[in-house]
Design a protein around this motif. Structure first.
Motif, PDB file in Angstrom:
ATOM      1  N   ASP A 161       0.836  -1.190   0.000  1.00 54.18           N
ATOM      2  CA  ASP A 161       0.000   0.000   0.000  1.00 54.18           C
ATOM      3  C   ASP A 161       0.880   1.251   0.000  1.00 54.18           C
ATOM      4  OD1 ASP A 161      -2.954   0.654   0.249  1.00 54.18           O
ATOM      5  OD2 ASP A 161      -2.190   1.859   1.918  1.00 54.18           O
ATOM      6  N   ALA A 162       1.908   1.258   0.843  1.00 56.15           N
ATOM      7  CA  ALA A 162       2.809   2.414   0.921  1.00 56.15           C
ATOM      8  C   ALA A 162       3.656   2.555  -0.336  1.00 56.15           C
ATOM      9  CB  ALA A 162       3.697   2.292   2.153  1.00 56.15           C
ATOM     10  N   ASP A 166      -0.124   5.062  -1.327  1.00 52.13           N
ATOM     11  CA  ASP A 166      -1.442   5.207  -0.713  1.00 52.13           C
ATOM     12  C   ASP A 166      -1.336   5.416   0.795  1.00 52.13           C
ATOM     13  OD1 ASP A 166      -3.021   5.087  -3.010  1.00 52.13           O
ATOM     14  OD2 ASP A 166      -2.959   2.901  -3.062  1.00 52.13           O
ATOM     15  N   ASP A 167      -2.477   5.719   1.397  1.00 50.39           N
ATOM     16  CA  ASP A 167      -2.570   6.049   2.820  1.00 50.39           C
ATOM     17  C   ASP A 167      -3.544   5.076   3.471  1.00 50.39           C
ATOM     18  OD1 ASP A 167      -3.281   7.159   5.350  1.00 50.39           O
ATOM     19  OD2 ASP A 167      -2.861   9.187   4.637  1.00 50.39           O
ATOM     20  N   ASN A 186       7.221  -3.864   6.027  1.00 48.74           N
ATOM     21  CA  ASN A 186       7.570  -2.496   5.665  1.00 48.74           C
ATOM     22  C   ASN A 186       8.692  -2.497   4.642  1.00 48.74           C
ATOM     23  OD1 ASN A 186       7.287   0.262   5.651  1.00 48.74           O
ATOM     24  ND2 ASN A 186       7.229   0.416   7.879  1.00 48.74           N
ATOM     25  N   HIS A 188      11.033   0.349   1.716  1.00 47.07           N
ATOM     26  CA  HIS A 188      11.260   1.650   1.083  1.00 47.07           C
ATOM     27  C   HIS A 188      11.936   1.398  -0.254  1.00 47.07           C
ATOM     28  CE1 HIS A 188      15.523   1.394   2.149  1.00 47.07           C
ATOM     29  NE2 HIS A 188      15.192   1.209   3.425  1.00 47.07           N
ATOM     30  N   LEU A 214       8.308   2.990   4.528  1.00 46.93           N
ATOM     31  CA  LEU A 214       7.305   3.970   4.133  1.00 46.93           C
ATOM     32  C   LEU A 214       5.959   3.747   4.814  1.00 46.93           C
ATOM     33  CD1 LEU A 214       8.019   3.870   0.292  1.00 46.93           C
ATOM     34  CD2 LEU A 214       8.536   5.790   1.811  1.00 46.93           C
ATOM     35  N   ALA A 215       5.646   2.519   5.174  1.00 47.01           N
ATOM     36  CA  ALA A 215       4.327   2.195   5.721  1.00 47.01           C
ATOM     37  C   ALA A 215       4.192   2.675   7.154  1.00 47.01           C
ATOM     38  CB  ALA A 215       4.074   0.691   5.652  1.00 47.01           C
ATOM     39  N   ASP A 216       3.067   3.285   7.448  1.00 47.59           N
ATOM     40  CA  ASP A 216       2.770   3.798   8.788  1.00 47.59           C
ATOM     41  C   ASP A 216       1.912   2.761   9.519  1.00 47.59           C
ATOM     42  OD1 ASP A 216       1.892   5.155  11.042  1.00 47.59           O
ATOM     43  OD2 ASP A 216       1.561   7.047   9.986  1.00 47.59           O
TER      44      ASP A 216
END
Length: 264
Positions: A161-162, A166-167, A186, A188, A214-216
């Motif tokens: 997703d990241a 996207d969010d 996760n 990058h 990048l993923a939160d």
């Protein structure tokens, strides 16, 4: 909110259940996704014979098999039904004939599997994947449009997703009605040396631990809590660093995930 913490066991795909169950439970997980693929301990050809006993042995150690990563053939559906495994996870691959033709082909493949999903009571979960696959949550939701929601679900993935830009605060609510599993990993982008004269664009994905990509995860787990969703959250154990100590990194990432869930 209490999630069902699970792990994809691909890093240990040759282990027998009597070794895998204690390993997974010892890391703090109560669920597992099992690869049922050629080259793994369990293969599609022998899954009807091997998966039920494998799942029973995992349950004896307190680990529920939440899904298999496999293919949409009748032996795999039958094996999952016999083993009480609720879902087969796949991805929607893109071919050389382009995106539109690939989506049409994947939709036809899913529609052809609908009678098997109905007959065996086993769902299909489609995961977005960066690269030569349907790569976004919205793309997978579009792919699933018109198929029975009870049998065709979405496996949301934090890293992919990241990587798609996207969010989770946007994509997870959109996916909520079809959400089957949330994958946590996760990643990058890292630059790759370019040929002389090339102008931009040459990057590759690099999979890392929870805080480094990048993923939160905090936003994702907080959004799931707001949605009241308490299904399986599956850590994928994917790390690009050569010779990464996967079990050690997974234990640390599970701790990060639990803390993020508690504060989200």
């Amino acid at each position: 909110m209490s999630f069902h913490w699970s792990v994809f066991t691909k890093p240990w795909l040759s282990l027998p259940a009597e070794e895998l169950g204690p390993l997974v439970a010892g890391l703090g997980f109560t669920g597992a996704e099992i690869p049922v693929r050629d080259g793994a301990r369990l293969t599609p050809a022998d899954a009807e014979r091997t998966l039920p006993a494998f799942a029973r042995r995992m349950r004896a150690d307190g680990v529920e098999v939440i899904s298999v990563a496999s293919e949409l053939t009748e032996p795999v559906f039958a094996a999952c039904a016999a083993a009480e495994v609720p879902l087969i996870r796949i991805m929607a691959e893109l071919g050389p004939d382009g995106y539109a033709a690939s989506v049409t082909r994947n939709r036809e493949r899913l529609a052809a599997a609908a009678p098997l999903a109905e007959r065996y009571g086993v769902a299909v979960g489609v995961q977005p994947h960066h690269g030569r696959y349907v790569s976004t949550t919205l793309g997978v939701l579009d792919l699933l449009e018109g198929l029975p929601a009870g049998h065709f679900r979405l496996v949301w993935d934090a890293a992919h997703d990241a990587l798609a830009g996207d969010d989770p605060r946007v994509t997870l609510p959109l996916a909520a009605d079809r959400l089957a599993i949330v994958n946590l990993k996760n990643a990058h982008y890292t630059p790759v040396e370019q040929p002389s004269g090339a102008v931009g664009g040459d990057w590759r994905t690099w999979f890392v631990q929870a805080p480094d990509g990048l993923a939160d995860w905090s936003a994702a787990l907080g959004t799931l809590t707001e949605l009241g969703w308490s299904g399986p959250v599956c850590l994928s154990g994917q790390y690009s660093e050569p010779d990464a100590p996967v079990a050690e990194l997974l234990a640390t990432d599970l701790d990060w995930a639990r803390k993020a869930a508690a504060t989200g």
